[in-house]
Design a protein around this motif. Structure first.
Motif, PDB file in Angstrom:
ATOM      1  N   PHE A 128      -3.278  -3.280  18.442  1.00 22.36           N
ATOM      2  CA  PHE A 128      -3.229  -2.318  19.151  1.00 22.36           C
ATOM      3  C   PHE A 128      -3.226  -0.924  18.652  1.00 22.36           C
ATOM      4  N   LEU A 129      -2.271  -0.467  17.597  1.00 22.64           N
ATOM      5  CA  LEU A 129      -2.392   0.602  17.120  1.00 22.64           C
ATOM      6  C   LEU A 129      -3.379   0.911  16.193  1.00 22.64           C
ATOM      7  N   SER A 130      -3.990  -0.057  15.610  1.00 17.99           N
ATOM      8  CA  SER A 130      -5.282   0.261  14.659  1.00 17.99           C
ATOM      9  C   SER A 130      -6.502  -0.139  15.122  1.00 17.99           C
ATOM     10  N   TYR A 167      12.823  -2.692  14.343  1.00 17.03           N
ATOM     11  CA  TYR A 167      13.189  -1.888  15.400  1.00 17.03           C
ATOM     12  C   TYR A 167      13.624  -0.245  14.782  1.00 17.03           C
ATOM     13  N   TYR A 168      12.924   0.419  15.450  1.00 24.31           N
ATOM     14  CA  TYR A 168      13.113   2.129  15.185  1.00 24.31           C
ATOM     15  C   TYR A 168      13.829   2.824  16.342  1.00 24.31           C
ATOM     16  N   THR A 169      13.296   2.639  17.372  1.00 22.77           N
ATOM     17  CA  THR A 169      13.319   3.653  18.427  1.00 22.77           C
ATOM     18  C   THR A 169      13.117   2.953  19.872  1.00 22.77           C
ATOM     19  N   HIS A 229       0.778  -6.968   5.107  1.00 16.90           N
ATOM     20  CA  HIS A 229       1.184  -5.865   5.614  1.00 16.90           C
ATOM     21  C   HIS A 229       0.198  -4.776   5.652  1.00 16.90           C
ATOM     22  N   TRP A 230      -0.865  -5.028   6.332  1.00 16.92           N
ATOM     23  CA  TRP A 230      -1.886  -4.164   6.772  1.00 16.92           C
ATOM     24  C   TRP A 230      -3.081  -3.739   5.700  1.00 16.92           C
ATOM     25  N   ASP A 231      -2.851  -4.063   4.545  1.00 17.34           N
ATOM     26  CA  ASP A 231      -4.123  -3.817   3.372  1.00 17.34           C
ATOM     27  C   ASP A 231      -4.918  -4.950   3.561  1.00 17.34           C
ATOM     28  N   TYR A 275       0.938  -1.336   0.057  1.00 21.93           N
ATOM     29  CA  TYR A 275       0.015   0.092  -0.133  1.00 21.93           C
ATOM     30  C   TYR A 275       0.953   1.285  -0.098  1.00 21.93           C
ATOM     31  N   GLN A 276       2.002   1.179   0.693  1.00 24.79           N
ATOM     32  CA  GLN A 276       3.175   2.356   0.711  1.00 24.79           C
ATOM     33  C   GLN A 276       3.591   2.674  -0.604  1.00 24.79           C
ATOM     34  N   ILE A 277       3.746   1.776  -1.635  1.00 31.61           N
ATOM     35  CA  ILE A 277       4.633   1.981  -2.968  1.00 31.61           C
ATOM     36  C   ILE A 277       3.930   1.799  -4.275  1.00 31.61           C
ATOM     37  N   TRP A 321       4.297  -5.376  25.795  1.00 34.57           N
ATOM     38  CA  TRP A 321       3.309  -5.140  25.038  1.00 34.57           C
ATOM     39  C   TRP A 321       3.720  -5.459  23.291  1.00 34.57           C
ATOM     40  N   PHE A 322       5.107  -5.337  23.251  1.00 39.10           N
ATOM     41  CA  PHE A 322       5.475  -5.580  21.891  1.00 39.10           C
ATOM     42  C   PHE A 322       6.161  -7.007  21.719  1.00 39.10           C
ATOM     43  N   ILE A 323       6.894  -7.325  22.978  1.00 32.71           N
ATOM     44  CA  ILE A 323       7.873  -8.402  22.748  1.00 32.71           C
ATOM     45  C   ILE A 323       7.072  -9.299  23.327  1.00 32.71           C
ATOM     46  N   ASN A 352       3.038  -8.737   9.152  1.00 35.09           N
ATOM     47  CA  ASN A 352       4.055  -7.571   9.527  1.00 35.09           C
ATOM     48  C   ASN A 352       3.330  -6.922  10.886  1.00 35.09           C
ATOM     49  N   GLU A 353       4.324  -6.600  11.674  1.00 31.62           N
ATOM     50  CA  GLU A 353       3.963  -5.885  12.880  1.00 31.62           C
ATOM     51  C   GLU A 353       2.571  -6.047  13.625  1.00 31.62           C
ATOM     52  N   PRO A 354       2.288  -7.203  13.936  1.00 31.14           N
ATOM     53  CA  PRO A 354       0.995  -7.522  15.044  1.00 31.14           C
ATOM     54  C   PRO A 354       0.706  -6.472  15.564  1.00 31.14           C
ATOM     55  N   GLU A 357       3.746   7.000   4.542  1.00 31.21           N
ATOM     56  CA  GLU A 357       4.011   6.657   5.759  1.00 31.21           C
ATOM     57  C   GLU A 357       2.832   6.823   6.682  1.00 31.21           C
ATOM     58  N   TRP A 358       1.626   5.877   6.157  1.00 34.20           N
ATOM     59  CA  TRP A 358       0.465   5.771   6.994  1.00 34.20           C
ATOM     60  C   TRP A 358      -0.155   7.001   7.539  1.00 34.20           C
ATOM     61  N   ALA A 359      -0.553   7.166   8.685  1.00 35.66           N
ATOM     62  CA  ALA A 359      -1.283   8.514   9.132  1.00 35.66           C
ATOM     63  C   ALA A 359      -0.211   9.659   8.911  1.00 35.66           C
TER      64      ALA A 359
HETATM   65  N1  LIG Z   1       4.356   2.697  21.651  1.00 41.65           N
HETATM   66  N2  LIG Z   1       3.380   3.400  21.791  1.00 41.65           N
HETATM   67  N3  LIG Z   1       2.693   4.229  21.575  1.00 41.65           N
HETATM   68  C1  LIG Z   1       1.723   5.167  22.112  1.00 41.65           C
HETATM   69  C2  LIG Z   1       0.990   5.963  20.988  1.00 41.65           C
HETATM   70  O1  LIG Z   1       1.577   5.935  19.924  1.00 41.65           O
HETATM   71  C3  LIG Z   1       1.123   6.385  18.674  1.00 41.65           C
HETATM   72  C4  LIG Z   1       1.731   6.102  17.433  1.00 41.65           C
HETATM   73  O2  LIG Z   1       2.493   5.186  17.484  1.00 41.65           O
HETATM   74  C5  LIG Z   1       3.150   4.399  16.637  1.00 41.65           C
HETATM   75  C6  LIG Z   1       4.142   3.235  16.792  1.00 41.65           C
HETATM   76  C7  LIG Z   1       4.554   2.850  15.870  1.00 41.65           C
HETATM   77  C8  LIG Z   1       4.834   3.161  14.510  1.00 41.65           C
HETATM   78  C9  LIG Z   1       5.290   2.626  13.606  1.00 41.65           C
HETATM   79  C10 LIG Z   1       5.509   2.936  12.270  1.00 41.65           C
HETATM   80  N4  LIG Z   1       6.641   2.519  11.689  1.00 41.65           N
HETATM   81  C11 LIG Z   1       7.076   2.269  10.295  1.00 41.65           C
HETATM   82  C12 LIG Z   1       6.451   1.408   9.471  1.00 41.65           C
HETATM   83  N5  LIG Z   1       6.850  -0.105   9.933  1.00 41.65           N
HETATM   84  C13 LIG Z   1       6.122  -0.847   8.940  1.00 41.65           C
HETATM   85  C14 LIG Z   1       6.179   0.097   7.549  1.00 41.65           C
HETATM   86  O3  LIG Z   1       5.107   0.088   7.035  1.00 41.65           O
HETATM   87  C15 LIG Z   1       6.828   1.299   8.004  1.00 41.65           C
HETATM   88  O4  LIG Z   1       5.976   2.335   7.447  1.00 41.65           O
HETATM   89  N6  LIG Z   1       6.977   1.573  12.682  1.00 41.65           N
HETATM   90  N7  LIG Z   1       6.261   1.744  13.853  1.00 41.65           N
HETATM   91  C16 LIG Z   1       3.954   4.305  14.183  1.00 41.65           C
HETATM   92  C17 LIG Z   1       3.026   4.923  15.403  1.00 41.65           C
END
Ligand SMILES: N=NNCCOCCOc1ccc(-c2cn(C[C@@H]3NC[C@@H](O)[C@H]3O)nn2)cc1
Length: 450
Positions: free
Chosen positions: A172-174, A297-299, A121-123, A19-21, A246-248, A165-167, A409-411
């Protein structure tokens, strides 16, 4: 100066997602996904951006592959758009969609680039969201039907598969935080989604084993953060365990230990009244043995207990770390710590870094050069941390940077750029950034100096 040397058989690559490209959202028989719906919902995505065109890689994949060839990568991680091959999620197959992926994968193979294929990958096809999406166990069966179709269609060409990808993001994010599609905010629903994603993963692995592929491998790609305790106080250590877990643990204990982490299950039950909808046989299914683990891993952050700190009573403590343009800490130590922790917790399963990268939004200068020094530094720091983890015995098989191209980059829409190649979204011209050339050097030499 120190030399950071990688093993001769280290796999180097880049990662993207459909969906991203791809773009061509309404072309080639593709059906709508939840991200088509979400991105067209006012206020959900920055500037009302969507994936209708994106990087137009559906049409420009040959140019993208020539960039990969120039870079010298041996592995390219991409995802298949489920609604491009099964427009309604199940049932009628869109041959035009399969044909596109055959053309694309053939071109990769022609250039001696190994396809690493992510199935989800989320679509999610919108038609499945219309019946409850991942909250409905019928979507698990639909995913297995889709996975079986892809395994049988591409088994000769694709030898490396990623189920989900990234369950954490897809659940939870979604469905709890609500920043990503479908944008719901219900912790019990999100917990159901997380569980069903894991069951779907396990069933797809079982199906893959049934079909039987000699030299194939299958895994999944959770995303992880690292929260380092601010102090030795038990409350800080426990708050970081919850935030990390929550992630691991939440997504790895079921796969590697066939059980959810008890402390977190109790936490959900006691603080939120939320339970996991486990049916008989689910945990055995989820823990079907996998061949490798993908880690994104990002941060991370130094964190501590705060009773008013949300779901896990934890808060990040600003240590003045530099941040990337998306506001995330640059925290390479966290990369080392989380990889060591995973090895110590789950044994030494082969690991691919399936995503690691940074957001820097530089534009091309008048001479056409994109001077993304921040991204080069981020890569240096994180590859140094990765090398340290490998010296500590973590079984790293490859590293794929996120991302080859600036993309949706999603949102954040197109406002946040993660690519080592700049994309002009008006002309769709690709421009190699400084980081492209730096990464090429690493791939050529397999070492760098810090
Ligand atoms: N942790 N708690 N957060 C609490 C509140 O957060 C609000 C926002 O949260 C997040 C957390 C993680 C992400 C994120 C984005 N990418 C980059 C994509 N990876 C797959 C690929 O498609 C890349 O585009 N990786 N991770 C975004 C938002």
């Amino acid at each position: 100066m120190a030399i950071i040397q990688f093993p001769k058989d280290m796999k180097w690559g880049t990662a993207t997602a459909s969906y991203q490209i791809e773009g061509a959202a309404n072309e080639g028989g593709r059906g709508p996904s939840i991200w088509d719906t979400f991105s067209k919902t006012p206020g959900k995505v920055m500037n009302g951006d969507n994936g209708d065109i994106a990087c137009d890689s559906y049409h420009r994949y040959e140019e993208d592959i020539s960039l990969m060839k120039e870079l010298g990568i041996t592995t390219y991680r991409f995802s298949v758009a489920w609604p491009r091959v099964l427009p309604n999620g199940t049932g009628e197959v869109n041959q035009e969609g399969l044909d596109f992926y055959h053309r694309f994968i053939d071109k990769l193979l022609e250039n001696n680039i190994e396809p690493m294929c992510t199935l989800y990958h989320w679509d999610l096809p919108q038609a499945l969201q219309d019946i409850g999406g991942w909250n409905n166990r019928e979507t698990i069966d639909a995913f297995v039907e889709y996975a079986e179709l892809m395994f049988n269609e591409f088994n000769e060409k694709i030898k490396c598969w990623i189920t989900i990808n990234e369950p954490w993001c897809a659940s939870f994010l979604s469905n709890y935080i609500g920043n990503h599609a479908p944008g719901l905010q219900d912790l019990q629903l999100a917990t159901n989604v997380a569980h069903h994603l894991l069951v779907a993963h396990g069933k797809a692995v079982k199906k893959y084993r049934e079909i039987g592929v000699e030299d194939g491998q299958i895994g999944y790609a959770p995303n992880v953060e690292w929260n380092e305790p601010y102090s030795d106080k038990q409350e800080d250590i426990e708050a970081c365990y919850r935030a990390n877990g929550w992630f691991i643990e939440w997504f790895m204990d079921p796969v590697f230990k066939s059980a959810y982490p008890e402390k977190l299950v109790k936490w959900f039950e006691e603080t939120e009244g939320v339970t996991v909808p486990i049916l008989e046989g689910d945990m055995e299914t989820i823990s079907e043995k996998i061949d490798f683990l993908g880690i994104n891993y990002y941060t991370g952050s130094v964190s501590r207990f705060n009773k008013d700190g949300g779901l896990f009573q934890h808060e990040r403590v600003d240590q003045g770390y530099q941040k990337t343009d998306i506001g995330w800490n640059i925290y390479p130590e966290g990369f080392y710590h989380v990889l060591k922790y995973i090895k110590d917790s789950y044994g030494n399963i082969p690991i691919y870094i399936t995503e690691n990268g940074s957001c820097y939004n530089e534009e091309p200068e008048s001479n056409g050069r994109v001077k993304d020094a921040g991204r080069v530094n981020y890569l240096k720091q994180h590859l140094t941390a990765l090398n340290r983890a490998m010296s500590a015995g973590v079984n790293i098989k490859g590293y794929l940077t996120w991302s080859l191209l600036d993309n949706f980059e999603w949102a954040e829409g197109y406002t946040m750029r993660f690519g080592i190649v700049y994309v002009n979204y008006r002309t769709l011209e690709r421009v190699r950034k400084d980081s492209f050339y730096w990464y090429k050097q690493i791939i050529d030499n397999n070492f760098f100096e810090v």
